[in-house]
Design an enzyme around this catalytic site. Structure first.
Site, PDB file in Angstrom:
ATOM      1  N   HIS A 181       0.798  -1.240   0.000  1.00 17.25           N
ATOM      2  CA  HIS A 181       0.000   0.000   0.000  1.00 17.25           C
ATOM      3  C   HIS A 181       0.825   1.282   0.000  1.00 17.25           C
ATOM      4  CE1 HIS A 181      -0.253   0.417   4.698  1.00 17.25           C
ATOM      5  NE2 HIS A 181       0.912  -0.100   4.322  1.00 17.25           N
ATOM      6  N   HIS A 182       2.154   1.179   0.013  1.00 13.09           N
ATOM      7  CA  HIS A 182       2.976   2.391  -0.093  1.00 13.09           C
ATOM      8  C   HIS A 182       3.388   2.685  -1.538  1.00 13.09           C
ATOM      9  CE1 HIS A 182       3.079   2.641   4.180  1.00 13.09           C
ATOM     10  NE2 HIS A 182       3.799   1.542   4.339  1.00 13.09           N
ATOM     11  N   CYS A 183       3.074   1.792  -2.457  1.00  7.09           N
ATOM     12  CA  CYS A 183       3.449   2.005  -3.856  1.00  7.09           C
ATOM     13  C   CYS A 183       2.292   2.634  -4.617  1.00  7.09           C
ATOM     14  CB  CYS A 183       3.839   0.676  -4.513  1.00  7.09           C
ATOM     15  SG  CYS A 183       4.472   0.880  -6.197  1.00  7.09           S
TER      16      CYS A 183
END
Length: 341
Positions: free
Chosen positions: A153-155
């Site tokens: 979810h950080h990309c």
């Protein structure tokens, strides 16, 4: 005019091996041994347990819930699949080892030939990404699906970080919007300890995606711009424990689902909320995590909304056992079932 040009002009979906049909006798649980990252011990330089996905499956097999032949083997997302979200420029950046080292936070990776990085690091990420996309289709068909990996979810479409090289959540949702009739609204319930800034940036101006994010306000990434995309935001204090955490999750999930009824829930079920996780900074017990997952699946069942679960972050060796115990609990409570729902 080329076939590719014709496809783009007519907005036809690209060819993919990820949207295939599977027998209803298989569990909608997606996994591949290729998820696990092992290479010269470099994986030990990051706190993430890069073999946890295989451990989860082994625990489920030991409990006789599944067998290798009764779950669905994930396929690697190919470049055409990734280009549904990612730019060619971003994918080309991953051909530089130092870029991958920055994303994975394992600095020695910068000094390795990129062909090794592609095979030993990025291929596992691409296979997990393929698994999330496959699980999205399965969730619509079966009522639920679990990708034993994924949750990067950080990309976002043009930037990786935080051990996340591909935007699997964004990809799964965009595949559904483009390929599955009747899917036009998605809800992301992100319960990883960290803010899900990647999918938030990707869906900043997309009203089809409703994002609920519950996270420790003081830790990475602290992305103020991405927070603008969160429709229901719950920022937690250090060392939040079971009673407060579960009360907030249950109350706010109910409020969010009363505000909007999505066609699918994408549930980012990070276990870095566990007490003692040095990167998460919260203090939820193993039983609290199991109760949290139970509450989300109960809400999905109550509102009759298909749910896709990905396992996301978790930086202690005990998390694989907890995830397996949670899945077993969902099965005992008949919130998940092998049969079509």
């Amino acid at each position: 005019m080329s076939v590719e040009q014709s496809r783009k002009e007519n907005k036809l979906p690209h060819r993919t091996n990820l949207y295939v049909d599977f027998p209803s006798t298989l569990w909608p649980i997606v996994y591949s041994p290729d998820y696990n990252i092992t290479f010269l011990g470099l994986e030990k330089l990051h706190p993430f347990d890069s073999g946890k996905w295989g451990k989860i499956v082994n625990f489920l097999k030991e409990e006789m819930m599944i067998k290798d032949e009764t779950i669905i083997k994930a396929l690697e997302a190919q470049e055409d699949d990734l280009l549904v979200v990612h730019s060619k420029r971003y994918l080309n950046k991953l051909k530089w080892s130092f870029i991958v080292a920055t994303i994975t936070e394992i600095l020695p990776v910068a000094f390795l030939p990129n062909f090794i990085i592609q095979r030993k690091v990025l291929r596992p990420f691409r296979t997990q990404t393929g698994g999330t996309i496959m699980a999205g289709k399965l969730a619509i068909e079966r009522g639920w699906a679990i990708n034993v990996g994924g949750g990067f979810h950080h990309c976002s479409s043009d930037q990786g970080g935080g051990f996340c090289a591909y935007a699997d959540i964004t990809l799964a949702i965009k595949f559904l919007f483009e390929r599955v009739e009747g899917v036009s609204k998605a809800m992301i319930i992100d319960l990883d300890a960290h803010q899900g800034n990647g999918h938030e940036r990707d869906f900043m101006d997309d009203n089809r995606v409703y994002i609920m994010d519950v996270f420790n306000r003081y830790i990475y990434p602290g992305d103020g711009f991405a927070k603008r995309a969160i429709k229901w935001k719950i920022e937690l204090e250090w060392d939040t424990e079971d009673s407060e955490y579960l009360q907030k999750v249950k109350t706010h999930v109910a409020k969010a689902l009363n505000e909007v009824t999505p066609d699918i829930i994408v549930y980012n079920a990070g276990t870095d909320i566990l007490d003692g996780d040095q990167l998460g900074g919260l203090a939820v017990s193993p039983q609290g995590i199991i109760k949290r997952d139970e509450a989300i699946f109960e809400a999905a069942r109550k509102y009759k909304i298909p749910i896709l679960m990905v396992t996301s972050g978790g930086y202690q060796r005990s998390t694989a056992r907890i995830i397996a115990d949670s899945i077993l609990n969902l099965h005992r409570l008949q919130l998940i079932d092998q049969r079509l729902i």
